[in-house]
Each structure stands twice: as structure tokens, then as C-alpha cells.
Design a protein around this motif. Structure first.
Motif, mmCIF file in Angstrom:
data_model
loop_
_atom_site.group_PDB
_atom_site.id
_atom_site.type_symbol
_atom_site.label_atom_id
_atom_site.label_comp_id
_atom_site.label_asym_id
_atom_site.label_seq_id
_atom_site.Cartn_x
_atom_site.Cartn_y
_atom_site.Cartn_z
ATOM 1 N N ILE A 166 -17.736 -20.967 -22.932
ATOM 2 C CA ILE A 166 -16.992 -20.012 -22.100
ATOM 3 C C ILE A 166 -15.715 -19.508 -22.787
ATOM 4 O O ILE A 166 -15.102 -18.540 -22.322
ATOM 5 N N ASP A 167 -15.324 -20.156 -23.893
ATOM 6 C CA ASP A 167 -14.147 -19.706 -24.639
ATOM 7 C C ASP A 167 -14.280 -18.248 -25.061
ATOM 8 O O ASP A 167 -13.307 -17.490 -25.046
ATOM 9 N N VAL A 168 -15.486 -17.851 -25.464
ATOM 10 C CA VAL A 168 -15.705 -16.503 -25.994
ATOM 11 C C VAL A 168 -15.260 -15.444 -24.982
ATOM 12 O O VAL A 168 -14.577 -14.485 -25.333
ATOM 13 N N HIS A 169 -15.634 -15.651 -23.720
ATOM 14 C CA HIS A 169 -15.233 -14.706 -22.675
ATOM 15 C C HIS A 169 -13.733 -14.779 -22.411
ATOM 16 O O HIS A 169 -13.064 -13.741 -22.322
ATOM 17 N N HIS A 170 -13.211 -15.986 -22.296
ATOM 18 C CA HIS A 170 -11.819 -16.137 -21.871
ATOM 19 C C HIS A 170 -10.813 -15.810 -22.971
ATOM 20 O O HIS A 170 -9.635 -15.598 -22.676
ATOM 21 N N ILE A 171 -11.269 -15.754 -24.206
ATOM 22 C CA ILE A 171 -10.391 -15.298 -25.288
ATOM 23 C C ILE A 171 -10.572 -13.795 -25.508
ATOM 24 O O ILE A 171 -9.933 -13.193 -26.351
#
Length: 336
Positions: A166-171
Motif C-alpha cells: 500500500i506504500d505505492v499508493h500512499h506515497i
């Protein structure tokens, strides 16, 4: 070289090329991110990602570098909780110095700490949701090539892959870039993240490069083979001199791989320096000519290693200068 050729130079897999083509046509400045958990000291293996980041910068992408401080703790506490911030600061300085040493525009890399957004409400709820979607075995399998493998893993190491997904979306990144060892995690992301209402990331992978027999990723835990960015020129030359580099063999040759992924993209050439009786000095302007002569045993492994050491010591001289008045950053991150 076209923008897409520059982006994909020296990569091993792209998922998918058609999605990347569409992204480049539809967005003026797409974003790409790479994450690193600040654990052990930085070694020259990080030059592989730095050279690729330089390609992304030169191709006009928006580049983000995630300092995954919480991940560093979750991976079997490779970084104790009280040292994660200090090590993140060290990694930021180290990567800035490495990028500077290869001529990359460091102002075009945005460093972001994981804890700056991984504690926010929306992130936490996405983590809860994906925890409800992914089975235990899938979580373990996804992170099997990334986190430390132990007989009885803690919950943190199981959440590692879910958080990275989910890092990809939140970054706010369009593209996830990583070594091929991260592939299983990003395949999990492409499968599960759309169920949270987010777009699946485009993924770009580079191979793992090491200087030991059998290749593979250079590890900070291997003190004898890992070449740290604060090693002396003598130590660098000595360690590269011990690298696995069988005469006439290209496949699985870490020295050749380093030349392919760092030296040629950065310098555009490599100088082989040797006595006249062994063929004299020769400059290679392309990798194929170098590989052809090495395969034909016209270049001795010792001469290739020496040339690689010379190039890295030139880069590392800039890194050492960068850290000249910043030794306290290293000492705080890695107290004796």
C-alpha cells in the motif's frame, strides 16, 4: 536514446510495458519510487539503484525515495526502534552522496520517511483492509526473499509485505522500482491494492548484483565481500580483487555486471589499464566489445577488477568528501 529506452535500460522485467507506454503518453511527469529499509551500513550495491534513478531523472520522471524506517524495525528488528530515525538520516545522506558521485541531480530526488505517512488514519485503515484480504501463507511467501527468514516469524515481518503493497499508493507513485527480489511483494500489490479502490502500480525490476560466487544481492551482513561506501581506497581495491570473476565467463560474473549496470551508464566507457606486454591500455566505449574481448580471454580478470576498483574509488572519493564533516551522523546511526 528515447525516454522509454532510458527508463528501461538494464532492467530485467517490466509489468507491464503497455501500461508504462500508456502512462508516458497520458502524463507529462509520472512519478517513480523506490524504498529502502535503513538497516545495515550502505555498500556499493546501492550504486545499481542510483544509476537507475539517474536514468529516471534524466528521463524526466518525478523520483521519490522512501526511507522505510518502520519497515527496518519490522524486519526482525534489524534496526532497533531507537535507531530508525538516525539510520534514516544516514541513508538520506548516503544516497545523496552516491547520486552526487555519479553526476545525478540530487535536487530532483525527494526523500520521504515511512513514518511520515504510515501513521496516518487513511494508511492504517488501508492496512487493516488488506490484512483482511491476504492469507498468512501468501504474506509469508510474498516477503520470503526480502525479510529475514526465521523459524517462528513475528507479526511485524508478516505485515512488511502488506505495508509495502500500500506504500505505492500512499506515497503517490505511478511506478514502483525495485530489485527483482521484491517481485512477489509487488505482485501482491497489483492483485490486492485495486480491491482497496487504488490503481495497481506499474513495476520495474533490476537484477540482483553481487561480487561473490553465485552472484545475488550484496549484503551488509557479509563483511568480507560487502564494499561499504566509507571503505578506504585500499580496502575497495582489495575486496574487488577477491571478487568472483572467472576468466572468459560472462554469466554470473559480478564484476561484469557492475560494469554493465554502473560504469557504462554513468561514464559511458571503461579504461583497461595494463602494461604493454599484456596488450597495453585500451578504452571500451560499449559493453558488447568489452564482453567479446573478455570472453575471448583478451582481458584478464585482474585487469578488469583493477579498472572497476579505479572507477569506484573515483566515485567514493566524492562520497568521502560529502561525509567529511558528517561523521557524527554515521556514529549516531551505528553506535559502537
Amino acid at each position: 536514446m528515447s525516454k522509454i529506452d532510458l527508463i528501461l535500460r538494464n532492467t530485467i522485467e517490466t509489468i507491464t510495458r503497455s501500461e508504462l507506454d500508456k502512462l508516458l503518453r497520458s502524463q507529462k511527469k509520472p512519478s517513480v519510487y523506490i524504498g529502502a529499509a535503513p538497516t545495515g551500513k550502505v555498500h556499493i550495491g546501492y550504486y545499481i539503484q542510483a544509476a537507475k534513478l539517474k536514468d529516471f531523472i534524466d528521463a524526466g520522471l518525478d523520483v521519490k525515495y522512501l526511507l522505510a524506517d518502520i519497515h527496518a524495525y519490522l524486519d526482525d528488528r534489524k534496526s532497533p526502534w531507537n535507531l530508525t530515525k538516525a539510520r534514516s538520516k544516514y541513508y538520506k545522506e548516503a544516497m545523496t552522496a552516491i547520486l552526487k558521485s555519479i553526476g545525478a541531480d540530487t535536487k530532483k530526488v525527494k526523500f520521504i520517511s515511512g513514518s511520515s505517512f504510515q501513521q496516518k488514519r487513511k494508511y492504517i485503515f488501508d492496512l487493516y483492509k488488506i490484512m483482511g484480504l491476504v492469507k498468512l501463507k501468501r504474506a509469508m511467501r510474498s516477503s520470503s526473499e526480502v525479510v529475514r527468514q526465521v523459524e517462528n516469524p513475528d507479526l511485524g515481518s508478516l505485515n512488511y509485505a502488506l505495508m509495502q503493497s500500500i506504500d505505492v499508493h500512499h506515497i503517490d507513485a505511478d511506478i514502483a522500482y525495485a530489485g527483482i527480489d521484491q517481485r512477489k511483494i509487488y505482485m501482491l500489490a497489483r492483485e490486492e491494492v485495486p480491491k482497496l479502490g487504488h490503481k495497481k502500480p506499474i513495476c520495474i525490476f533490476t537484477p540482483l548484483v553481487g561480487l561473490s560466487k553465485g552472484g545475488g544481492k550484496m549484503s551488509a551482513s557479509e563483511a568480507q565481500s560487502a564494499i561499504y561506501i566509507d571503505d578506504s581506497p585500499t580496502a575497495v581495491t582489495k575486496k574487488i580483487g577477491k571478487a568472483y570473476c572467472p576468466e572468459g565467463v560472462i554469466e554470473g560474473n559480478g564484476v561484469i555486471d557492475m560494469v554493465r549496470h554502473v560504469i557504462f551508464p554513468v561514464d559511458g566507457k571503461i579504461d583497461i589499464v595494463r602494461p604493454a606486454k599484456f596488450g597495453g591500455n585500451k578504452t571500451y566505449l560499449d559493453l558488447s566489445s568489452l564482453e567479446k574481448d573478455f570472453k575471448a580471454k583478451k582481458i584478464h580478470p585482474a585487469d578488469l577488477k583493477s579498472s572497476l576498483a579505479t572507477a569506484f574509488n573515483r566515485y567514493l572519493a566524492i562520497v568521502h568528501k560529502h561525509f567529511k564533516n558528517k561523521k557524527s551522523i554515521i556514529n549516531t546511526a551505528y553506535p559502537k
